[in-house]
Design an enzyme around this catalytic site. Structure first.
Site, PDB file in Angstrom:
ATOM      1  N   HIS A   1       5.063 -14.827  -2.947  1.00  0.00           N
ATOM      2  CA  HIS A   1       4.379 -13.521  -2.518  1.00  0.00           C
ATOM      3  C   HIS A   1       5.303 -12.456  -2.137  1.00  0.00           C
ATOM      4  O   HIS A   1       5.251 -11.277  -2.634  1.00  0.00           O
ATOM      5  CB  HIS A   1       3.513 -13.754  -1.330  1.00  0.00           C
ATOM      6  CG  HIS A   1       2.869 -12.558  -0.849  1.00  0.00           C
ATOM      7  ND1 HIS A   1       3.218 -11.969   0.294  1.00  0.00           N
ATOM      8  CD2 HIS A   1       1.826 -12.059  -1.339  1.00  0.00           C
ATOM      9  CE1 HIS A   1       2.357 -10.729   0.483  1.00  0.00           C
ATOM     10  NE2 HIS A   1       1.468 -11.054  -0.194  1.00  0.00           N
TER      11      HIS A   1
ATOM     12  N   GLU B   1       0.810  -1.201  -0.073  1.00  0.00           N
ATOM     13  CA  GLU B   1      -0.031  -0.186  -0.011  1.00  0.00           C
ATOM     14  C   GLU B   1       0.794   1.202   0.052  1.00  0.00           C
ATOM     15  O   GLU B   1       0.309   2.459  -0.236  1.00  0.00           O
ATOM     16  CB  GLU B   1      -0.994   0.033   1.166  1.00  0.00           C
ATOM     17  CG  GLU B   1      -2.009  -0.981   1.124  1.00  0.00           C
ATOM     18  CD  GLU B   1      -1.595  -2.534   1.283  1.00  0.00           C
ATOM     19  OE1 GLU B   1      -2.373  -3.435   0.713  1.00  0.00           O
ATOM     20  OE2 GLU B   1      -0.607  -2.779   1.972  1.00  0.00           O
TER      21      GLU B   1
END
Length: 154
Positions: free
Chosen positions: A88, A58
């Site tokens: 990931h 983010e």
């Protein structure tokens, strides 16, 4: 030969810091290092805005929004992505790096990459104020230098 470089005087600069809450036991140390570096170079604590985001992924959006606001001379991105057992890690690291770079290039405001990308927790700890220094401090000094360098173009 003309040489252009930014100085390390932070007086009068306005700095934003975007910091990831994920791995906060590491990122809080990066923030402490960044604040120490900014203050020691003359940046007033009241001229620093800190925006917490949930995770490293983010960071780019908020970094870009802060840079677009034109309220800040530089933005510092702080986070810690530690490799796990899946892919990931690779996706997050790549996208955060690209996003931070895009935020700087698209706004013309320095956005400094202070996101740790480490294989182990131990490596992250080392880079957050122990053996390998504090990358938050280094990011703060880079932000001051880049903000002042950009002023030479005005």
């Amino acid at each position: 030969m003309k040489v252009m470089e930014g100085n390390l005087v932070g007086t009068g600069l306005k700095i934003a810091i975007v910091i990831s809450r994920f791995n906060e036991f590491i990122t809080s140390k990066l923030l402490s290092g960044a604040m120490d570096g900014l203050k020691r170079h003359g940046v007033n604590e009241n001229d620093v805005t800190v925006a917490w985001v949930p995770g490293a992924f983010e960071i780019p959006l908020i970094a870009k929004k802060l840079a677009e606001s034109r309220q800040y001379d530089a933005v510092i991105a702080l986070g810690a992505v530690i490799r796990g057992a899946t892919s990931h890690y690779d996706y997050v690291c790549n996208e955060v790096a690209k996003g931070v770079s895009h935020a700087a290039l698209s706004t013309g405001t320095p956005v400094i990459f202070g996101v740790l990308t480490t294989d182990t927790i131990e490596q992250a700890i080392e880079r957050a104020g122990t053996k390998a220094g504090n990358k938050g401090w280094e990011a703060a000094v880079s932000a001051i230098e880049m903000a002042n360098l950009l002023r030479t173009f005005a």
